[in-house]
Design an enzyme around this catalytic site. Structure first.
Site, mmCIF file in Angstrom:
data_model
loop_
_atom_site.group_PDB
_atom_site.id
_atom_site.type_symbol
_atom_site.label_atom_id
_atom_site.label_comp_id
_atom_site.label_asym_id
_atom_site.label_seq_id
_atom_site.Cartn_x
_atom_site.Cartn_y
_atom_site.Cartn_z
ATOM 1 N N LYS A 1 16.212 2.485 -4.295
ATOM 2 C CA LYS A 1 15.043 2.903 -3.521
ATOM 3 C C LYS A 1 14.058 1.740 -3.409
ATOM 4 C CE LYS A 1 12.571 4.853 -7.500
ATOM 5 N NZ LYS A 1 11.846 6.029 -8.025
ATOM 6 N N ARG B 1 5.638 16.616 -11.749
ATOM 7 C CA ARG B 1 5.743 16.346 -10.314
ATOM 8 C C ARG B 1 6.609 17.435 -9.688
ATOM 9 N NH1 ARG B 1 7.092 9.922 -9.920
ATOM 10 N NH2 ARG B 1 9.124 10.759 -10.524
ATOM 11 N N TYR C 1 -12.482 -18.440 -0.605
ATOM 12 C CA TYR C 1 -13.460 -17.430 -0.203
ATOM 13 C C TYR C 1 -14.400 -17.090 -1.357
ATOM 14 C CZ TYR C 1 -10.931 -16.298 4.118
ATOM 15 O OH TYR C 1 -10.348 -16.344 5.362
ATOM 16 N N MET D 1 -5.160 -14.185 2.337
ATOM 17 C CA MET D 1 -4.094 -13.403 2.952
ATOM 18 C C MET D 1 -2.793 -14.188 3.033
ATOM 19 S SD MET D 1 -3.957 -11.610 6.723
ATOM 20 C CE MET D 1 -5.360 -10.540 6.413
#
Length: 367
Positions: free
Chosen positions: A40, A136, A263, A310
């Site tokens: 997964k 869950r 930044y 980023m």
């Protein structure tokens, strides 16, 4: 998101390490079991299709999270059993039957909705989920489990398996684990109609509680060479990390004392410093909280200075290096190493998340 193929940032996946890890774990389980590899979340960031194809002869089937992940494997030619561990609503049943994908059924409400929709479950293979203490999905008592199995069979489904999931199998305190194991064992032992496959063992259970496995195991993060507990519990045998993350210097400059970097001007040079820039950032999964961590250049740990942007990070270098010099973010370089667990500890999270967050911008290569 498109892979950024024309920059030096790359995740390298050693498929043979995954195969060897599977062999290692299975060899330490004290009885014959069916083995499902959990692929997964793109095989925990390693590449679901590539991993599944490589280990297909070693395992009996695969586990994924949702229907789309299962379809990806089928469309890639994977023919072995695929179990979806999450809940797929009844409207996904026809496609699951068509593609021979096994569904998890976790409640009588799911059965009632299937009946309301007039679904014919002939041809559907399913596994019952038991909530033994995770809180869950899953039924919470024997009566509901019996009724769910009977109801599904009445609609034509093949109830192949029943399973649960442990919340604390990777912790030193095993009291919660023992309570869950006892609950699940008692429930399974008293079922009116017991399914063929019974599984509760995830990676942690298979490693530290191997004597408690039933007849099937689900191997997840351990096959990728990660300790499920992080650094809480020592592994009883060696496994190999299968993924390394690499990039290269794209800019190097010498800054005098008193110059700000990044930044927010959160880092200021205190003396003349060599600053290198790397083409990776939080959009790639190298998150902002890794400011102050390190990378490896020429076998030396170099701190990340200034904020993670980023698309770029900046590091302090011990000297000027040429452009294109290799840099390791996870893996080995010149005798030094950085593990996913170390990255996770810096971030206050788990090694699973570190690898799952590596975005599609980062190409994967396979050895």
């Amino acid at each position: 998101m498109i892979a950024s193929l024309h920059r030096p940032t790359l995740a390298k996946v050693d498929l043979s390490a995954i195969s060897e890890n599977i062999e290692q774990v299975v060899s330490h389980i004290p009885k014959q079991v069916q083995t499902f590899a959990v692929v997964k979340a793109n095989a925990y960031g390693h590449g679901a299709v590539e991993v599944a194809k490589h280990v297909s002869k070693q395992v009996d089937g695969f586990c994924v999270s949702n229907l789309d992940e299962a379809l990806e494997l089928r469309q890639a030619g994977i023919e072995q059993p695929i179990l979806i561990l999450g809940v797929v609503l009844p409207d996904g049943v026809p496609l699951a039957i068509q593609e021979n994908i096994s569904l998890t059924v976790a409640s009588l409400e799911w059965l009632a909705l299937a009946q309301k929709q007039g679904l014919d479950l002939i041809g559907l293979t399913c596994h019952i989920k038991v909530d033994s203490g995770m809180g869950r999905i899953g039924v919470r008592n024997l009566k509901d489990a019996d009724n769910l199995i009977a109801g599904l069979k009445a609609l034509g489904a093949d109830v192949e398996g029943i399973f649960t999931h442990f919340a604390t199998a990777d912790e030193a305190d095993d009291s919660k684990f023992k309570r869950q194991l006892s609950f699940f064992t008692d429930l399974v032992d008293n079922l009116t109609d017991r399914p063929r496959l019974v599984h509760a063992s995830n990676s942690a259970t298979s490693i530290w509680h191997a004597a408690t496995v039933f007849n099937t195991v689900r191997l997840g993060v351990v096959i990728y060479g990660l300790n499920p507990s992080g650094s809480v519990l020592e592994l009883p045998y060696n496994i190999q990390p299968a993924l390394s993350l690499e990039t290269a210097l794209i800019h190097v400059k010498t800054l005098p004392a008193g110059q700000d970097v990044g930044y927010g001007a959160t880092y200021t040079t205190t003396a003349e410093e060599v600053i290198g820039t790397l083409p990776i950032g939080y959009a790639d999964g190298w998150t902002r909280d890794l400011q102050g961590f390190h990378v490896i250049v020429d076998g030396q740990l170099c701190p990340i200075v200034g904020r993670v942007s980023m698309d770029q990070i900046t590091v302090r270098l011990p000297k000027v290096y040429p452009l294109g010099t290799p840099v390791t973010l996870m893996g080995e370089n010149g005798g030094a190493s950085i593990t996913a667990t170390e990255v996770a500890e810096k971030r206050g999270t788990i090694n699973y998340e570190v690898l799952c967050l590596l975005s599609d911008r980062v190409p994967r290569s396979y050895d």
